[in-house]
Enzyme design. Sequence first.
Site: not given
Ligand code: GLN
Length: 485
Positions: A78, A153, A177
């Site tokens: 990532k 994400s 994520s």
């Molecule tokens: N969807 C969550 C957020 O928008 C989690 C994102 C993540 O785990 N990086 O913060």
Amino acid sequence: MDLYELTIAGAMEKMRAGEISSVELTQSCLDRIEQVEGSVRAFITLDQEGALERAQVADAMRRSGRDGLLCGIPLTVKDLLCTKGMRTTCGSKILENFIPPYDATVVERLKAQGGVLLGKVAMDEFAMGSTSESCAFKIPQNPWKMGYVAGGSSGGSAAAVAAGECLASLGSDTGGSIRQPASLCGIVGLKPTYGRVSRYGLVAFASSLDQVGPLCRDVRDCALMLNVIGGYDPRDSTSVHREMPDYSSALVEDVRGLRVGIPKEYFVEGLDPEVEGVVRKGINVLREAGAEIVDVSLPHTDYCVAVYYLIAPAEASSNLARYDGVHYGIRDMNADSLIAMYKDTRSVGFGAEVKRRILIGTYALSSGYYDAYYKKASQVRTMILQDFQKAYEKCDVLISPVTPTPAWKMGENIDDPLAVYLSDILTISANLAGIPGMSVPGGFSRDGLPIGIQLQGPHFREDTLLRVAYTLERGIGVAGCAKVC
Ligand code: GLN
């Protein structure tokens, strides 16, 4: 079967037997990328030449008798994990030109075991989001169904693995994520316990919640990747000094006597019946394999979205203060004062969702509001942790859905951040409590979209999660690579 469809374990076996080389395997992934990347759109940076060179080095290492755990395996990471000499954007314009001078510890560990890095994959800007649609460069599509999101994400990681562009990837999980995109793309994702994996070189989003973990095509590969990346790192003060088991030896298809808890608050109104059906089937697989199924309650689940969307933006607003155009990334060169330069750089460099979070977070931390918001949220966070501790007196592992619905259409919720925040309800508690969580493929919806099953366990019991996940996988099967059409 094409080589890119192999699992890590399968490819290692063939390479060790001398049937294939890493160059052949890597070339197969590069050809696959050539074939499907126009639709999948997972890569922010692809380093074809470098990858083939690394594959040659891996082959030479093997010939000379030095064979790492990932020797010759094509991987991606990532784009928020620092890679020495390779651009690391965090999916943001503000870091468009940032080339780190060092590797994140996890990247260093992949390389030390001979892993072949193909490139960096797409993500929501600074990992804030659930669809990867806030990425400033590429927005991945779900390899199982074009026009649908890959999740986020770590959407690029999940899409690349599911499409066969790489064998495995590393993502990060602050509120789901890793688990959520894994679930939406039909692969296995593991968020380790807070402290199990080093975050040195992981660009921080919310420091009390972030963890790095693997996204793979099966459970065995996930155990292997955790063996490689896990363990104490003196460069990360939150990494824990604690002996690490060999996770591969946890892969036994035996859950007899194990207590599997069903948290009633996770089967609520709004849960898609197809998702519920898949999870119930998974529960039956475990019951038939001899597990004891028990009902448990996590009574503060209702508060987790509110608590998370205070704590995460608060920490983010502080972490992102460093992007001021001075140290990293882009800088507005036309401003006539320092303050104007900060302002213009940040206005142009950050996207809408990141700005929204910085505003919420700065507000919540400002004097006079700290007690009412951040402190209160931290207190409720403790209650959420206590819910889990109580539940684990009655069971060894929790089983539930990962997301309330399968993947939705691209653009569907783009103007409704609240709807997106609410969809995180089943994954964010694990981050608030610091416990490990996993997503394992459970089946497909009638529309052909993957649906995952979530497992959560007590702190540092990744071994139990892997054992249950392995049993589930044996009963349900793996999804394999998507055709991409
Ligand atoms: N969807 C969550 C957020 O928008 C989690 C994102 C993540 O785990 N990086 O913060």
